[in-house]
Every structure is written in structure tokens, then in C-alpha cells.
Design a protein around this motif. Structure first.
Motif, mmCIF file in Angstrom:
data_model
loop_
_atom_site.group_PDB
_atom_site.id
_atom_site.type_symbol
_atom_site.label_atom_id
_atom_site.label_comp_id
_atom_site.label_asym_id
_atom_site.label_seq_id
_atom_site.Cartn_x
_atom_site.Cartn_y
_atom_site.Cartn_z
ATOM 1 N N SER A 91 0.819 -1.205 0.000
ATOM 2 C CA SER A 91 0.000 0.000 0.000
ATOM 3 C C SER A 91 0.864 1.270 0.000
ATOM 4 O O SER A 91 1.931 1.306 0.619
ATOM 5 C CB SER A 91 -0.896 0.000 1.237
ATOM 6 N N GLU A 92 0.340 2.298 -0.649
ATOM 7 C CA GLU A 92 1.063 3.579 -0.641
ATOM 8 C C GLU A 92 0.708 4.393 0.596
ATOM 9 O O GLU A 92 1.299 5.431 0.853
ATOM 10 C CB GLU A 92 0.692 4.378 -1.896
ATOM 11 N N ILE A 93 -0.300 3.924 1.322
ATOM 12 C CA ILE A 93 -0.727 4.677 2.507
ATOM 13 C C ILE A 93 -0.880 3.714 3.694
ATOM 14 O O ILE A 93 -1.425 2.608 3.550
ATOM 15 C CB ILE A 93 -2.038 5.461 2.223
ATOM 16 N N VAL A 94 -0.361 4.121 4.843
ATOM 17 C CA VAL A 94 -0.457 3.293 6.050
ATOM 18 C C VAL A 94 -1.137 4.105 7.153
ATOM 19 O O VAL A 94 -0.726 5.234 7.450
ATOM 20 C CB VAL A 94 0.943 2.826 6.517
ATOM 21 N N PHE A 95 -2.181 3.540 7.721
ATOM 22 C CA PHE A 95 -2.876 4.164 8.852
ATOM 23 C C PHE A 95 -2.375 3.490 10.130
ATOM 24 O O PHE A 95 -2.381 2.262 10.235
ATOM 25 C CB PHE A 95 -4.393 3.962 8.726
ATOM 26 N N ILE A 96 -1.970 4.325 11.086
ATOM 27 C CA ILE A 96 -1.420 3.753 12.325
ATOM 28 C C ILE A 96 -2.202 4.269 13.527
ATOM 29 O O ILE A 96 -2.318 5.484 13.740
ATOM 30 C CB ILE A 96 0.073 4.123 12.518
ATOM 31 N N ILE A 135 -3.216 -1.134 7.618
ATOM 32 C CA ILE A 135 -3.619 -0.604 8.927
ATOM 33 C C ILE A 135 -2.881 -1.363 10.033
ATOM 34 O O ILE A 135 -2.855 -2.600 10.030
ATOM 35 C CB ILE A 135 -5.149 -0.774 9.125
ATOM 36 N N CYS A 136 -2.306 -0.632 10.953
ATOM 37 C CA CYS A 136 -1.635 -1.290 12.082
ATOM 38 C C CYS A 136 -1.613 -0.341 13.281
ATOM 39 O O CYS A 136 -2.212 0.741 13.228
ATOM 40 C CB CYS A 136 -0.225 -1.724 11.704
ATOM 41 N N ASN A 137 -0.961 -0.758 14.329
ATOM 42 C CA ASN A 137 -0.868 0.047 15.550
ATOM 43 C C ASN A 137 0.585 0.178 15.994
ATOM 44 O O ASN A 137 1.432 -0.620 15.588
ATOM 45 C CB ASN A 137 -1.639 -0.633 16.686
ATOM 46 N N VAL A 138 0.815 1.120 16.896
ATOM 47 C CA VAL A 138 2.163 1.227 17.487
ATOM 48 C C VAL A 138 2.424 -0.025 18.332
ATOM 49 O O VAL A 138 3.445 -0.688 18.183
ATOM 50 C CB VAL A 138 2.284 2.484 18.377
ATOM 51 N N LEU A 139 1.478 -0.377 19.212
ATOM 52 C CA LEU A 139 1.629 -1.572 20.047
ATOM 53 C C LEU A 139 0.904 -2.743 19.389
ATOM 54 O O LEU A 139 -0.188 -2.572 18.849
ATOM 55 C CB LEU A 139 1.040 -1.358 21.442
ATOM 56 N N LYS A 140 1.495 -3.899 19.504
ATOM 57 C CA LYS A 140 0.884 -5.086 18.904
ATOM 58 C C LYS A 140 0.048 -5.882 19.911
ATOM 59 O O LYS A 140 -0.552 -6.894 19.559
ATOM 60 C CB LYS A 140 1.961 -6.012 18.315
ATOM 61 N N CYS A 141 0.039 -5.469 21.150
ATOM 62 C CA CYS A 141 -0.753 -6.176 22.166
ATOM 63 C C CYS A 141 -1.595 -5.158 22.940
ATOM 64 O O CYS A 141 -1.187 -4.002 23.103
ATOM 65 C CB CYS A 141 0.153 -6.918 23.144
ATOM 66 N N TYR A 160 9.235 -2.559 15.879
ATOM 67 C CA TYR A 160 8.488 -3.442 14.968
ATOM 68 C C TYR A 160 7.698 -2.599 13.960
ATOM 69 O O TYR A 160 7.617 -2.937 12.785
ATOM 70 C CB TYR A 160 7.510 -4.342 15.742
ATOM 71 N N LEU A 161 7.123 -1.514 14.443
ATOM 72 C CA LEU A 161 6.376 -0.626 13.541
ATOM 73 C C LEU A 161 7.325 -0.018 12.503
ATOM 74 O O LEU A 161 7.007 0.035 11.305
ATOM 75 C CB LEU A 161 5.683 0.486 14.342
ATOM 76 N N VAL A 162 8.486 0.407 12.976
ATOM 77 C CA VAL A 162 9.464 0.999 12.057
ATOM 78 C C VAL A 162 9.830 -0.011 10.964
ATOM 79 O O VAL A 162 9.902 0.308 9.779
ATOM 80 C CB VAL A 162 10.724 1.469 12.837
#
Ligand code: SF4
Length: 239
Positions: A91-96, A135-141, A160-162
Motif C-alpha cells: 500500500s502507498e498509505i499506512v494508517f497507524i 492498517i496497524c498500531n504502534v503496540l501489537k498487544c 516493529y512498527l518501524v
């Protein structure tokens, strides 16, 4: 010159003889600090359920498989599921967002609860499909009780996000809420002071907007969130 070399060799010989008398045949050279640190890090990562080679991951699947059993911070012990991310890996765009909530923790997928449904709806309203973005988050838990992520948790999980971003190489990052932007831009600035500008992180453009969960609590932020999503589309497709 010859004399100088002779002197250096004599000194070296003396040093090695001294070492031999102390340690026998096994002469150990002092390791550089970074080399020793790297070893400690690797040992720790194994202890924390992480394959230390995760940093060399070439794909999101590889990265996920290497870190999915992570217990590097206390959230690893209280989670139901590890929540890595979802969507188009190119994807060209990531929502965090900031972290999984109760429903995300149960399903192992980010943004599937009420906030996720709102996000899907708002994305569609400006012409994005959930399966074409990432789509992802800073924390995975999940932090218990949906409390804010703590600095030590962000420090443990942030790399991990980086790595996800390094693999995806998007053109634009949309920070949903202040936590992703604060982490990536290394700032403590508030959301209201960050919002409304376009930033750059490692050559990738980034904007900051409201988290859909905040909009569920306060409807007055819905319009600004839609405006920001429109802006994201403009940035992405501008010539
Ligand atoms: S939140 Fe991140 S660092 Fe903490 S246990 Fe989960 S994956 Fe590991």
C-alpha cells in the motif's frame, strides 16, 4: 622506521606472552562495546520469544512470524492475540493507531471494533477501500482496560512498527491519534498542535488526525477527521 617497527613487535610479543601466562593458549581480545551489546540484545530477544533475525525480515509475513510470540513487555502476558496489521503489504498509505482494543485483541486484527467500523465507513466515504490500504498500531498487544500505551511499551514495540514501514515503503503515513506521530517524530507535542501540517519521516509524508475511537466519544471531531482523510487522498494522488 625499522627500529620503530621492531619496538612495536617487541611490545606485542611481550603482551601476548603475558596473556599466555595468564590464560594459557586461549588469548581473548577485548570485544567492542557495540559487539557485546548486540550479543546481549540477541540473547534477550530469544528469551522474549523473538527470533533475533527479525531485523533482517524482507516481508511482512516473515516479520510477523518472527515476532508474534513476543513477550518483551508485560502486555505480551495479558494479551489474547498478537495484533500485527492488516491490508495491502504494498500500500502507498499506512494508517497507524495506538494499540489493539478488546475486540482487536479477541480477533487478532486491528480496527475491527466500533472504532474500526467507523474507520472503514469514513475511509469508504473518501474513496479508500480497507483492503487496499494498510492498517496497524504502534503496540501489537492490548493494554489492559484500553489505557494509554506507556513509554516503556512504546520503546519495546516501536521498532516493529518501524520495520513494518521499512518493508511497506508507503508514500504517506496517517497517524490516528497522537501516539504514532509522537513516537515517529520524537515529540511530546499535542494532537491539536500537530494536526493540520504535513510532516516527513524518513522521506515519507505524514499527517496526524483524530483516532476514530476519540470521534466515537466526541462527534465534533468527525468532520475534521473526514477533512484529514480527504487531505490524505489529495497528498497521495497529487502530481
Ligand atoms: S506490545 Fe509489543 S513489545 Fe510488548 S509484548 Fe506485545 S509485541 Fe512485544
Amino acid at each position: 622506521m625499522k627500529e620503530e617497527i621492531k619496538k612495536i613487535l617487541n611490545e606485542a610479543k611481550k603482551y601476548l606472552q603475558q596473556q599466555e601466562s595468564l590464560f594459557g593458549d586461549e588469548v581473548t581480545l577485548p570485544k567492542s562495546e557495540s559487539e557485546s551489546e548486540g550479543k546481549i540484545q540477541q540473547v534477550n530477544e530469544k528469551e522474549y520469544g523473538v527470533d533475533p533475525t527479525w531485523v533482517n525480515s524482507k516481508t511482512l509475513d516473515e516479520l510477523e512470524s518472527k515476532i508474534k510470540n513476543c513477550v518483551k513487555c508485560p502486555l505480551g502476558k495479558t494479551r489474547t492475540n498478537f495484533v500485527f496489521g492488516v491490508g495491502n503489504p504494498k500500500s502507498e498509505i499506512v494508517f497507524i493507531g495506538e494499540a489493539p482494543g478488546a475486540e482487536e485483541d479477541l480477533q487478532g486484527e486491528p480496527f475491527v471494533g466500533r472504532a474500526g467500523q467507523l474507520l472503514n465507513h469514513l475511509l469508504a466515504s473518501v474513496g479508500f477501500r480497507r483492503d487496499e490500504v494498510y492498517i496497524c498500531n504502534v503496540l501489537k498487544c492490548r493494554p489492559p482496560g484500553n489505557r494509554d500505551p506507556q513509554p516503556s511499551e512504546i520503546e519495546a514495540c516501536g521498532p516493529y512498527l518501524v520495520k513494518q514501514l521499512e518493508i511497506i515503503k508507503p508514500k504517506l503515513i496517517v497517524s490516528l491519534g497522537r501516539f504514532p506521530a509522537q513516537m515517529l517524530l520524537k515529540t511530546n507535542a499535542t494532537l491539536s498542535s500537530l494536526r493540520g501540517q504535513v510532516y516527513e519521516w524518513r522521506g515519507i509524508k505524514m499527517i496526524i488526525t483524530y483516532h476514530p475511537a476519540a470521534v466515537l466519544r466526541n462527534q465534533q471531531w468527525k468532520r475534521p477527521l473526514i477533512e484529514d482523510l480527504r487531505k490524505a487522498r489529495e497528498i497521495l494522488y497529487q502530481k
